[in-house]
Design a protein around this motif. Structure first.
Motif, mmCIF file in Angstrom:
data_model
loop_
_atom_site.group_PDB
_atom_site.id
_atom_site.type_symbol
_atom_site.label_atom_id
_atom_site.label_comp_id
_atom_site.label_asym_id
_atom_site.label_seq_id
_atom_site.Cartn_x
_atom_site.Cartn_y
_atom_site.Cartn_z
ATOM 1 N N GLU A 8 0.853 -1.374 0.229
ATOM 2 C CA GLU A 8 0.070 -0.125 0.220
ATOM 3 C C GLU A 8 0.836 1.353 0.068
ATOM 4 O O GLU A 8 0.649 2.114 -0.762
ATOM 5 N N ASN A 9 1.982 1.269 0.927
ATOM 6 C CA ASN A 9 2.725 2.293 0.679
ATOM 7 C C ASN A 9 3.508 2.522 -0.610
ATOM 8 O O ASN A 9 3.707 3.800 -1.093
ATOM 9 N N ALA A 10 3.795 1.536 -1.314
ATOM 10 C CA ALA A 10 4.447 1.591 -2.900
ATOM 11 C C ALA A 10 3.353 2.218 -3.685
ATOM 12 O O ALA A 10 3.650 2.776 -4.626
ATOM 13 N N LYS A 11 1.977 1.803 -3.338
ATOM 14 C CA LYS A 11 1.058 2.380 -4.234
ATOM 15 C C LYS A 11 0.944 3.996 -4.095
ATOM 16 O O LYS A 11 0.630 4.642 -4.937
ATOM 17 N N VAL A 12 1.116 4.184 -2.803
ATOM 18 C CA VAL A 12 1.082 5.928 -2.481
ATOM 19 C C VAL A 12 2.008 6.410 -3.180
ATOM 20 O O VAL A 12 2.021 7.624 -3.756
ATOM 21 N N ILE A 13 3.211 5.773 -2.916
ATOM 22 C CA ILE A 13 4.442 6.638 -3.650
ATOM 23 C C ILE A 13 4.216 6.837 -5.400
ATOM 24 O O ILE A 13 4.631 7.808 -5.890
ATOM 25 N N ALA A 14 3.865 5.534 -5.836
ATOM 26 C CA ALA A 14 3.569 5.664 -7.370
ATOM 27 C C ALA A 14 2.395 6.793 -7.684
ATOM 28 O O ALA A 14 2.713 7.474 -8.689
ATOM 29 N N PHE A 50 8.999 13.924 -0.890
ATOM 30 C CA PHE A 50 7.469 14.060 -0.942
ATOM 31 C C PHE A 50 6.920 12.864 0.073
ATOM 32 O O PHE A 50 5.670 12.676 0.332
ATOM 33 N N VAL A 51 7.883 12.056 0.303
ATOM 34 C CA VAL A 51 7.277 10.746 1.136
ATOM 35 C C VAL A 51 8.071 10.573 2.472
ATOM 36 O O VAL A 51 9.086 11.429 2.745
ATOM 37 N N SER A 52 7.268 9.770 3.386
ATOM 38 C CA SER A 52 7.884 9.851 4.705
ATOM 39 C C SER A 52 8.962 8.697 5.024
ATOM 40 O O SER A 52 9.517 8.243 5.925
ATOM 41 N N CYS A 53 8.900 7.498 4.015
ATOM 42 C CA CYS A 53 9.581 6.684 4.126
ATOM 43 C C CYS A 53 11.257 6.662 3.664
ATOM 44 O O CYS A 53 11.615 7.747 3.391
ATOM 45 N N SER A 54 12.010 5.667 3.987
ATOM 46 C CA SER A 54 13.479 5.997 3.811
ATOM 47 C C SER A 54 13.745 5.523 2.468
ATOM 48 O O SER A 54 13.052 5.002 1.727
ATOM 49 N N ARG A 55 15.070 5.981 2.075
ATOM 50 C CA ARG A 55 15.734 5.652 0.793
ATOM 51 C C ARG A 55 15.784 4.151 0.461
ATOM 52 O O ARG A 55 15.402 3.816 -0.491
ATOM 53 N N LYS A 56 16.077 3.476 1.585
ATOM 54 C CA LYS A 56 16.412 2.261 1.462
ATOM 55 C C LYS A 56 14.995 1.430 1.148
ATOM 56 O O LYS A 56 15.041 0.363 0.160
ATOM 57 N N THR A 57 13.807 1.947 1.737
ATOM 58 C CA THR A 57 12.547 1.276 1.269
ATOM 59 C C THR A 57 12.236 1.477 0.121
ATOM 60 O O THR A 57 11.549 0.599 -0.777
ATOM 61 N N ILE A 58 12.315 2.878 -0.617
ATOM 62 C CA ILE A 58 12.068 2.980 -2.041
ATOM 63 C C ILE A 58 12.989 2.212 -2.947
ATOM 64 O O ILE A 58 12.524 1.475 -3.939
ATOM 65 N N GLU A 59 14.054 2.089 -2.540
ATOM 66 C CA GLU A 59 15.223 1.224 -3.444
ATOM 67 C C GLU A 59 14.707 -0.298 -3.428
ATOM 68 O O GLU A 59 14.902 -0.870 -4.437
ATOM 69 N N ARG A 60 14.424 -0.666 -2.322
ATOM 70 C CA ARG A 60 13.855 -2.244 -2.122
ATOM 71 C C ARG A 60 12.779 -2.387 -2.937
ATOM 72 O O ARG A 60 12.838 -3.554 -3.423
ATOM 73 N N ASN A 61 11.753 -1.432 -3.088
ATOM 74 C CA ASN A 61 10.570 -1.761 -3.947
ATOM 75 C C ASN A 61 10.541 -0.986 -5.146
ATOM 76 O O ASN A 61 9.522 -0.772 -5.812
ATOM 77 N N ARG A 62 11.877 -0.549 -5.721
ATOM 78 C CA ARG A 62 12.004 0.551 -6.970
ATOM 79 C C ARG A 62 11.407 -0.574 -8.106
ATOM 80 O O ARG A 62 10.309 0.280 -8.829
ATOM 81 N N LEU A 112 -6.612 -2.150 -15.644
ATOM 82 C CA LEU A 112 -5.482 -2.724 -14.781
ATOM 83 C C LEU A 112 -5.748 -1.797 -13.284
ATOM 84 O O LEU A 112 -5.182 -2.449 -12.561
ATOM 85 N N GLN A 113 -6.204 -0.810 -13.567
ATOM 86 C CA GLN A 113 -6.002 0.422 -12.210
ATOM 87 C C GLN A 113 -6.633 -0.300 -11.026
ATOM 88 O O GLN A 113 -6.249 -0.016 -10.163
ATOM 89 N N PRO A 114 -7.858 -0.811 -11.124
ATOM 90 C CA PRO A 114 -8.556 -1.278 -10.040
ATOM 91 C C PRO A 114 -7.742 -2.196 -9.020
ATOM 92 O O PRO A 114 -8.004 -2.272 -7.926
ATOM 93 N N TYR A 115 -6.773 -2.953 -9.782
ATOM 94 C CA TYR A 115 -5.928 -3.810 -8.835
ATOM 95 C C TYR A 115 -4.954 -3.475 -8.287
ATOM 96 O O TYR A 115 -4.168 -3.890 -7.450
ATOM 97 N N VAL A 116 -4.727 -1.807 -8.617
ATOM 98 C CA VAL A 116 -3.529 -1.207 -7.800
ATOM 99 C C VAL A 116 -3.908 -0.152 -7.124
ATOM 100 O O VAL A 116 -2.978 0.671 -6.609
ATOM 101 N N GLU A 117 -5.085 0.306 -7.018
ATOM 102 C CA GLU A 117 -5.851 1.471 -6.360
ATOM 103 C C GLU A 117 -5.312 1.275 -4.870
ATOM 104 O O GLU A 117 -5.971 0.168 -4.174
ATOM 105 N N PRO A 118 -4.664 2.421 -4.250
ATOM 106 C CA PRO A 118 -4.299 2.214 -2.640
ATOM 107 C C PRO A 118 -5.497 2.207 -1.943
ATOM 108 O O PRO A 118 -6.584 2.973 -1.991
ATOM 109 N N GLU A 119 -5.557 1.459 -0.858
ATOM 110 C CA GLU A 119 -6.586 1.398 0.063
ATOM 111 C C GLU A 119 -6.899 2.698 0.801
ATOM 112 O O GLU A 119 -7.948 3.352 1.301
ATOM 113 N N SER A 120 -5.885 3.524 0.904
ATOM 114 C CA SER A 120 -5.638 4.741 1.686
ATOM 115 C C SER A 120 -6.073 5.938 0.965
ATOM 116 O O SER A 120 -6.292 7.043 1.550
ATOM 117 N N LEU A 121 -6.325 5.855 -0.228
ATOM 118 C CA LEU A 121 -6.663 6.689 -1.082
ATOM 119 C C LEU A 121 -8.442 7.113 -1.314
ATOM 120 O O LEU A 121 -9.072 5.760 -1.159
#
Length: 247
Positions: free
Chosen positions: A176-182, A209-221, A238-247
């Motif tokens: 979900e965090n990766a979806k928000v970043i995207a 723009f995000v609160s997570c670390s660089r390492k987290t972004i790189e891991r999920n690049r 395909l978008q319904p499959y990736v909509e973040p629940e937090s949005l």
């Protein structure tokens, strides 16, 4: 004067010609619409499951839809123009079929004094069931087409479906965090432009723009890039499959 055909048109891609049209070349617009009338009829016939000729309302709707696709098409969205035009034509024809179905229902109701009510209801329910089946079939076909186009686009970024499955975060919160970043990336013109031009994730810029670390972004690049391309490529199926629940 020699008739303009696909064979003797200048050696530009169709997408190049669409850009010229969008920049004001109306003569080229008319030529492209004329040349691709067989394509338009083929798409409509497939949707309606019957032969379509120039005298039918469906053909006129298809022409308008093709012209609409010319105006709305954007380069770099992940699909070829004809794939995009196919989708627009299908949607407009489906809208027309829905409208006709609603009008048919009204006609049945207006003839209530002549026809038996149960027969009217049966006719309308048959139409409704056929339309629902048709729409489900079209959605499946559209999803398959977009998956193929998406696969081609991912390859440009060095990502395959196999590698993507390996890099998909295991935890729901991470996904979900990766979806928000995207979503943040595609909403920012500079960030999305960087991604499309460099074929790389603008990690340094994203950190603002995000609160997570660089390492987290790189891991999920790869996963973040894949999600971003779904939005940037306008893969609506395909978008319904990736909509973040937090949005």
């Amino acid at each position: 004067m020699q008739t303009m055909t696909k064979a003797n048109m200048p050696t530009l891609t169709l997408e190049d010609r669409i850009m010229l049209i969008q920049n004001g070349d109306e003569t080229l617009r008319n030529k492209i619409i004329h040349i691709y009338q067989p394509f338009i009829k083929k798409v409509i016939s497939k949707v309606c499951n019957r032969f379509i000729d120039h005298s039918m309302d469906e053909f006129s709707i298809g022409l308008f839809a093709f012209n609409e696709a010319i105006n709305q098409y954007k380069t770099g969205q992940g699909s070829k123009f004809l794939t995009f035009a196919d989708m627009v034509i299908r949607r407009r024809i489906i809208d027309f079929i829905r409208k006709e179905a609603r009008q048919s229902k009204n006609i049945y109701l207006d003839q209530a004094e002549i026809e038996d009510d149960s027969q009217q209801d049966e006719s309308y329910l048959e139409q409704k069931a056929a339309l629902e089946y048709f729409e489900e079939k079209q959605q499946i076909e559209e999803r398959i087409e977009q998956i193929e186009a998406y696969k081609v686009l991912l390859k440009q970024y060095g990502i395959s479906f196999k590698s993507l499955s390996k890099h998909c975060p295991k935890h729901i919160d991470a996904r979900e965090n990766a979806k928000v970043i995207a979503n943040i990336l595609v909403s920012n013109e500079q960030l999305s432009q960087y991604l499309q031009e460099k074929k790389q994730l603008p990690i340094k810029e994203l950190l603002q723009f995000v609160s997570c670390s660089r390492k987290t972004i790189e891991r999920n690049r790869k996963y973040i890039i894949a999600l971003s391309l779904i939005y940037l490529g306008q893969f609506h199926a395909l978008q319904p499959y990736v909509e973040p629940e937090s949005l």
